[in-house]
Design an enzyme around this catalytic site. Structure first.
Site, short mmCIF file in Angstrom:
data_model
loop_
_atom_site.label_atom_id
_atom_site.label_comp_id
_atom_site.label_asym_id
_atom_site.label_seq_id
_atom_site.Cartn_x
_atom_site.Cartn_y
_atom_site.Cartn_z
N ASN A 9 1.10 -1.01 -0.11
CA ASN A 9 -0.35 -0.01 0.25
C ASN A 9 0.95 1.44 -0.42
O ASN A 9 1.86 1.75 0.93
CB ASN A 9 -0.94 -0.37 1.25
CG ASN A 9 -1.73 1.40 1.69
OD1 ASN A 9 -1.72 2.36 0.66
ND2 ASN A 9 -2.98 1.54 2.28
N LYS A 11 -0.05 4.28 -0.23
CA LYS A 11 -0.42 5.51 0.57
C LYS A 11 -0.66 6.95 -0.31
O LYS A 11 -0.60 6.64 -1.34
CB LYS A 11 0.15 5.62 1.85
CG LYS A 11 -0.08 4.43 2.51
CD LYS A 11 -0.14 4.34 3.69
CE LYS A 11 -0.16 2.86 4.55
NZ LYS A 11 -0.55 2.96 5.80
N HIS A 94 -10.32 1.63 4.74
CA HIS A 94 -8.49 1.49 5.53
C HIS A 94 -9.00 2.34 6.89
O HIS A 94 -9.70 3.28 6.43
CB HIS A 94 -7.70 2.21 4.47
CG HIS A 94 -6.32 1.25 4.93
ND1 HIS A 94 -5.94 2.95 6.22
CD2 HIS A 94 -4.91 1.14 4.87
CE1 HIS A 94 -4.51 2.70 6.22
NE2 HIS A 94 -3.93 1.24 5.27
N GLU A 96 -7.07 4.37 7.17
CA GLU A 96 -7.12 6.10 7.64
C GLU A 96 -8.00 6.93 6.67
O GLU A 96 -8.42 8.16 7.35
CB GLU A 96 -5.51 6.05 6.43
CG GLU A 96 -4.56 5.88 7.28
CD GLU A 96 -2.85 5.07 7.08
OE1 GLU A 96 -3.14 5.32 4.86
OE2 GLU A 96 -2.63 4.59 7.63
N GLU A 166 -6.57 -5.27 10.44
CA GLU A 166 -5.70 -4.53 10.47
C GLU A 166 -5.70 -3.60 11.60
O GLU A 166 -6.30 -2.90 11.65
CB GLU A 166 -5.09 -2.78 9.25
CG GLU A 166 -5.24 -3.76 7.99
CD GLU A 166 -4.74 -2.16 6.99
OE1 GLU A 166 -3.30 -3.11 6.93
OE2 GLU A 166 -4.69 -1.40 6.97
N GLY A 172 1.44 1.49 11.32
CA GLY A 172 2.55 2.89 10.93
C GLY A 172 3.09 4.02 12.02
O GLY A 172 3.84 4.34 11.67
N SER A 210 2.23 -2.61 10.33
CA SER A 210 4.07 -2.94 10.68
C SER A 210 4.23 -3.96 10.50
O SER A 210 5.57 -4.49 11.45
CB SER A 210 4.25 -2.19 12.47
OG SER A 210 3.03 -0.88 12.79
P1 PGA Z 1 1.95 0.16 7.72
O1 PGA Z 1 0.46 0.85 7.31
O2 PGA Z 1 2.69 -1.47 6.92
O3 PGA Z 1 3.05 0.85 7.40
O4 PGA Z 1 1.88 -0.01 9.30
C1 PGA Z 1 0.03 -0.84 6.72
C2 PGA Z 1 -1.41 -0.32 6.41
O5 PGA Z 1 -1.78 0.99 5.99
O6 PGA Z 1 -1.70 -0.96 5.29
#
Ligand code: PGA
Length: 248
Positions: A9, A11, A94, A96, A166, A172, A210
């Site tokens: 991803n 982003k 997601h 976010e 998630e 993140g 992560s």
């Molecule tokens: P990350 O993000 O691996 O940076 O924690 C995962 C995601 O947002 O799908």
């Protein structure tokens, strides 16, 4: 060997040149793996990505889609538009999008339906906040998000959906879930999907939060985890490939 779905991803990252370089490298690196590798690109680069990874093994995804058809929705893109760029899958819900853009479970459900109509695989993301986990609400939160995402979706369509567990607190942050927390979250999702359809669907459930080349083996070896949704560690094609070159 356990076959995994490993989805990057990106982003809101990369200039055009960086996207070009990344996709060219990723395409080459992914040729040799037996796992399913995909990457969710910023929408502005879907055209470029489609030209570069086109008919290779690497799947192309969008990070979001509007559930409406064409019309007066300034700034939005719809499923039919992305379909024209050979998009195989799209992330939906997601955390976010849920937290920063106030997306509701009802929006998630509409997006899933719209994507299925266009034969694009929805990857439905669900997860609890830290507070919800501490309040022992994880199972309830995941089950509710899944139930609402799947509202009025029939069994045949449900078979074409991928899910991602998630935990919001792991995205993140550099703090991934432990393998038992991640496995349990994925199992809750599988059980909920199966209970909704009264049959064994064997849904594909990814873990995200992560995930990196150091913890990937332990997490991806878990029984109920069918792959990963990878943010930060997917931003370099080589680091991403360290994960999909793993034999589980
Ligand atoms: P990350 O993000 O691996 O940076 O924690 C995962 C995601 O947002 O799908």
């Amino acid at each position: 060997m356990k076959k995994l779905h490993l989805i990057g991803n990106i982003k809101m990252n990369f200039t055009k040149d960086e996207a070009n370089e990344y996709l060219t490298e990723l395409k080459a690196l992914a040729e040799g793996t037996d796992h399913t590798v995909g990457v969710a690109m910023p929408s502005v680069y879907l055209h470029l990505a489609s030209d570069i990874i086109g008919d290779s093994k690497t799947l192309l995804g969008a990070q979001n889609v509007n559930y409406n058809n064409f019309g007066a929705f300034t700034g939005e893109i719809n499923a039919e538009m992305i379909k024209d760029f050979n998009v195989n899958f799209a992330l939906v819900g997601h955390s976010e999008r849920r937290s920063l853009f106030k997306e509701l479970d009802e929006d998630v459900n509409k997006k899933v339906k719209e994507l299925l109509k266009h034969n694009i695989t929805p990857i439905v993301c669900v997860g609890e906040t830290l507070q919800e986990r501490e309040d022992n609400q994880t199972e309830k939160v995941l089950s509710t998000q899944i139930k609402k995402a799947l509202n009025e979706i029939d069994l045949e369509d449900a078979k074409n959906i991928i899910f991602a567990y998630e935990p919001v607190w792991a995205i993140g942050t550099g703090v991934s879930a432990t393998s038992s927390q991640a496995d349990e979250g994925c199992l809750i999702i599988k059980n909920k999907v199966n209970s909704l359809y009264g049959s064994i669907l064997e849904p594909v459930v990814l873990y995200g939060g992560s995930l990196n080349s150091k913890n990937a083996h332990e997490l991806l070896s878990c029984q109920n985890i069918n792959g990963g949704l990878i943010g930060g560690a997917s931003l370099k094609a080589k680091t991403f490939s360290d994960i999909f070159n793993m034999v589980i």
